[in-house]
Motif scaffolding. Sequence first.
Motif, short mmCIF file in Angstrom:
data_model
loop_
_atom_site.label_atom_id
_atom_site.label_comp_id
_atom_site.label_asym_id
_atom_site.label_seq_id
_atom_site.Cartn_x
_atom_site.Cartn_y
_atom_site.Cartn_z
N VAL A 44 15.03 4.29 12.37
CA VAL A 44 14.21 3.13 12.71
C VAL A 44 12.81 3.60 13.08
O VAL A 44 12.65 4.56 13.83
CB VAL A 44 14.84 2.35 13.89
N TYR A 45 11.81 2.91 12.51
CA TYR A 45 10.41 3.20 12.81
C TYR A 45 9.80 2.05 13.60
O TYR A 45 10.27 0.90 13.53
CB TYR A 45 9.62 3.45 11.52
N PHE A 46 8.72 2.35 14.33
CA PHE A 46 8.12 1.39 15.24
C PHE A 46 6.72 0.94 14.83
O PHE A 46 6.09 0.18 15.55
CB PHE A 46 8.08 1.99 16.66
N ALA A 47 6.25 1.41 13.68
CA ALA A 47 4.94 1.01 13.17
C ALA A 47 5.00 0.99 11.66
O ALA A 47 5.83 1.66 11.03
CB ALA A 47 3.85 1.97 13.65
N ALA A 48 4.14 0.19 11.05
CA ALA A 48 4.05 0.17 9.59
C ALA A 48 3.69 1.56 9.08
O ALA A 48 2.99 2.33 9.75
CB ALA A 48 3.01 -0.84 9.14
N ALA A 49 4.17 1.89 7.91
CA ALA A 49 3.93 3.22 7.37
C ALA A 49 2.44 3.54 7.29
O ALA A 49 2.03 4.68 7.54
CB ALA A 49 4.57 3.35 5.99
N LYS A 50 1.64 2.54 6.95
CA LYS A 50 0.20 2.80 6.79
C LYS A 50 -0.45 3.12 8.13
O LYS A 50 -1.57 3.64 8.17
CB LYS A 50 -0.47 1.61 6.13
N GLU A 51 0.22 2.81 9.25
CA GLU A 51 -0.32 3.11 10.57
C GLU A 51 0.24 4.39 11.17
O GLU A 51 -0.24 4.87 12.19
CB GLU A 51 -0.01 1.94 11.51
N GLN A 52 1.29 4.93 10.53
CA GLN A 52 1.94 6.10 11.09
C GLN A 52 1.10 7.36 10.89
O GLN A 52 0.37 7.49 9.89
CB GLN A 52 3.32 6.29 10.46
N LEU A 53 1.27 8.30 11.80
CA LEU A 53 0.55 9.57 11.75
C LEU A 53 1.40 10.59 11.01
O LEU A 53 1.95 11.54 11.59
CB LEU A 53 0.21 10.04 13.17
N LEU A 54 1.54 10.36 9.73
CA LEU A 54 2.36 11.22 8.87
C LEU A 54 1.52 12.37 8.33
O LEU A 54 0.39 12.18 7.90
CB LEU A 54 2.94 10.42 7.71
N ALA A 55 2.11 13.54 8.33
CA ALA A 55 1.41 14.71 7.81
C ALA A 55 1.68 14.86 6.32
O ALA A 55 2.70 14.40 5.80
CB ALA A 55 1.86 15.96 8.55
N ALA A 56 0.77 15.53 5.62
CA ALA A 56 0.92 15.80 4.19
C ALA A 56 1.31 17.25 3.97
O ALA A 56 1.10 18.11 4.82
CB ALA A 56 -0.38 15.49 3.46
N ASP A 57 1.91 17.50 2.80
CA ASP A 57 2.22 18.87 2.36
C ASP A 57 3.02 19.64 3.40
O ASP A 57 2.73 20.80 3.71
CB ASP A 57 0.93 19.62 2.02
N GLN A 58 4.06 19.01 3.94
CA GLN A 58 4.85 19.64 4.99
C GLN A 58 6.18 20.19 4.50
O GLN A 58 6.86 20.90 5.24
CB GLN A 58 5.11 18.63 6.12
N VAL A 59 6.59 19.86 3.28
CA VAL A 59 7.93 20.20 2.81
C VAL A 59 7.93 21.54 2.09
O VAL A 59 7.11 21.76 1.18
CB VAL A 59 8.49 19.09 1.89
N GLN A 60 8.83 22.40 2.51
CA GLN A 60 9.05 23.66 1.80
C GLN A 60 10.31 23.50 0.94
O GLN A 60 11.31 22.93 1.38
CB GLN A 60 9.24 24.83 2.77
N ALA A 61 10.24 24.00 -0.27
CA ALA A 61 11.36 23.85 -1.22
C ALA A 61 11.72 25.20 -1.80
O ALA A 61 10.84 25.98 -2.19
CB ALA A 61 10.98 22.87 -2.33
N GLU A 62 13.01 25.46 -1.88
CA GLU A 62 13.51 26.70 -2.48
C GLU A 62 14.61 26.34 -3.46
O GLU A 62 15.64 25.74 -3.09
CB GLU A 62 14.06 27.63 -1.40
N LEU A 63 14.41 26.65 -4.73
CA LEU A 63 15.37 26.33 -5.79
C LEU A 63 16.06 27.60 -6.23
O LEU A 63 15.41 28.59 -6.60
CB LEU A 63 14.65 25.68 -6.99
N GLN A 64 17.40 27.59 -6.17
CA GLN A 64 18.19 28.76 -6.52
C GLN A 64 19.38 28.37 -7.38
O GLN A 64 19.85 27.22 -7.32
CB GLN A 64 18.71 29.48 -5.25
N THR A 65 19.85 29.34 -8.19
CA THR A 65 21.07 29.13 -8.97
C THR A 65 22.28 29.24 -8.06
O THR A 65 22.35 30.13 -7.21
CB THR A 65 21.17 30.16 -10.10
N GLU A 66 23.24 28.31 -8.25
CA GLU A 66 24.47 28.33 -7.46
C GLU A 66 25.62 27.85 -8.32
O GLU A 66 25.80 26.64 -8.52
CB GLU A 66 24.30 27.45 -6.22
#
Length: 898
Positions: A792-814
């Motif tokens: 649950v969020y308490f403000a519209a997305a356009k008002e939120q203080l969301l950061a950019a480029d925060q996700v790290q991704a690692e792709l591996q064979t399994e």
Amino acid sequence: MQFGSIHKHLARRWRGALLCLLCSLVSTALAAPLQAQWSFRLLPGDAQLQAHAGLDAWRPAQVPGSVHTDLMAAGVIGDPYVGAAEAGLQWIGLGDWEYRARFDVDAATLAKRHTELRFDGLDTFAEVSLNGAPLLKADNAHRTWRARVEGRLRAAGNELHIVFRSPIRTLLPQVQAMPHKIAGNYPSPYGDEPKDAMVGNFVRKPAYHFGWDWGPRYVTAGVWRDVQLESWNDNRITDLAVRTNALDAQRANLSVLLELEQGETVGKAEIVVEVFDPDGKRVARIERDATLQPGSNTLQLPLSIDQPRRWWPVGYGAQDRYTVQARVGHGRDAAHQASIRTGLRTVELRRELDKDGGQGFAFVINDVPVFAKGANVIPFDAFPARVTRERLRRDLQAARDANMNMLRNWGGGYYEDDAFFDIADELGLLVWQDFMFGGGMQPGYDPAFRSNVVAEARDNIRRLRHHPSIVLWCGNNEEETAWKDWGHGKQLTEADPVFAAKVWQGYVDLFGTDLRKVVAEESLGVPYWSSSPSNDLDSKANDSRRGDKHYWEVWGGPALPVTAYLRQTPRFMSEYGLQAWPQLSTVDAFATKQEQQVEGEVIRAHQKFMAGKGNERLLHYIEMEYGTPRSFAEFVYLSQVMQAEGIELAALHHRASRPYTMGSLYWQLNDVWPGASWSSVDYFGNWKALNFHARRFFAEVAVAALRDAGETRVSLLNDGQTPLAAQLRYRVMDFDGRILQEQQRAVTLAPLAATEVTRLSDAALLKGADPRRTLAVFELIDDGKVLAQRIVYFAAAKEQLLAADQVQAELQTEGDHYRLRLNSRSLARALWIDFGNADAHVEDNAFDLLPGQPYDVVVRSRAGLSTLRAALRLQTLGDALHSNPAPSQDNASVQRIP
């Protein structure tokens, strides 16, 4: 899929259609497809030849098919789905077309006493002749047409001719002559038909062919289902069905209904019926000698099965089916054999009265109330013969994978092929089946029209009634509410009260009496409902307290915010929806990168809502919550986020309102072509964000934490048939993962129920924290495993203080797949995983990644690891709303529409 590639897939679709046909023949064993060389042409002398000279020459045709697909295969027209082709192809619907089949007949067939040609689909006004002599006239694309041809066939050189008259030119004079018109649906913007004299409601043809707000206007003609050649001697089996008289876990009391046609004299026949259980073991056998009178004979053969294996919707039990085989004598001849595969189940539409005058609307299967979770289904293509069994399975499997248990087959299309229902039976998907009336009003005051519809209904109920998935036959889509609520009835009454009364009485006769009677006679106990939405011809049509509800004040009408869903609590929500564009690879199939502009010609051509202005409404909803997108790519991404989050809010509210509310079917599952629509699965089978969300909000166990007006109401949902003991934990944290408060307690989820457990104010949850960077996460936990989660969020997305480029991704064979490990230092909201044009399937997507909580996603692909790593792109709301990418040609900016 790249630009222009739609055309390349046609050959594979035709091969699939042939496979589907062969599968269907196994169940009937009565006929063989006509083996013929087909060709087609524009009828000599047709007015369209002035602009399209030479089309009166014969060209090869494909049957089943249509004029449009045959013209495309011949190279006369391009792909109707690419670019903005629609306006330039309306001449096709104004032409009269002729099809020709040349065929030989083997000696064994010619030696039979009786021979019949059966046309499973003629679209629509058709004049059929055989070897130069008239055979039949057809006027209904939804009916099966038959003609006896014994003595009219020869061993070699037979010619079958079918002339298809333009439905527009055929009906327009009589419609224009009406002093006051009945309401139609979508007027043509192309000039091929006057806007004040629409013919679509007067012809028994798929209504969507005349255009809809999610698909193109292509007024087709042709042999759209197969032509069968049947032959027999003294008698033949014409129908086989099984009626359930009583059913529980201990015993099934059934009647086998067998219809046989006998020749000109009385005859005797040995009848053998055998029943095989889902494992192939024979569990019943009936032998009877019967005296058959000339004409049609119906036999009822009682039988019982101990400890029957009942058919259940998905999530409630197994989808067991029995095979019933019947034969006359030794059954060596195809006409003397029939076989169906069916499931044993009971169905009830339970309508219990409330103390306050309301009335419930619940499907009860095998005495168990089922909360219906699912979506509406529209036609799978503008040209139905292109729809393969594989295509149907792909989209129906997507519904089941999203934890749906019901689909509504909407009334503006056509009655689906048996393959659709075979797959629904197998997957445990309940089917609400409309009769084919899409909206507006019908000329039910015309006895000939009503008679035609009754024959159509009987044809299709009999064809489909052995499918246990079908649990409702519904008269029409939105005709009653259009008359009562949209002004259709009021306007006609003011113009001509006598005619208006006649029109309404015709409606009542057709949908209140005629179709109800046919369903009672033929459906083997499946209930009937006169319209959707409706209270079955009670005074109010679209009522939250009684009957089923279509709710379009969000998106349509006043365009209320999505939180308005939380203030509508119907008995059964059978339509509601929000639009989104399909992913960019789908857009690439019909628009070049340069054409991908929100207000560009091609994009507008593939946005049918509000006659091409639907992107204005879409931007309205995006901007309410997310702000203005800066590129076409962001516009597509944000449209999907908006759609998924809005529909999730509504569906969880419906589920949390059980048992008052007992169904939630959003609009819509699938697409008829590639373009903007309300679908959750696009034309090429790609899941939009909504389908991934649906898998979570339709899960058997879920948390409905719904915030409105400063308060969060928390309900625990359990569609299972046993109680569930778990822990409910909620944590309030900031976007960097710092826990501000946490509580956990034991809970028990009642079976087949929604259990409200708490209501929490914003003040109690936030305790002074910044609503722009704070969230509350509610989780059901069992033995350390998270069963369900809702943030649950308490403000519209356009008002939120969301950061950019925060996700790290690692792709591996399994093993036989890849593992994509995702982690983020701060909240990554609405994370979308994209591999572009690389052929990759992700098993989860469109989710919120909590800070510091790694999450693994399975990726399946034939591509190599290096290819996938290079193709991988991640998108979040923080990236879309708070980063400043350099403009590029591929992501041209969105111009704000006033």
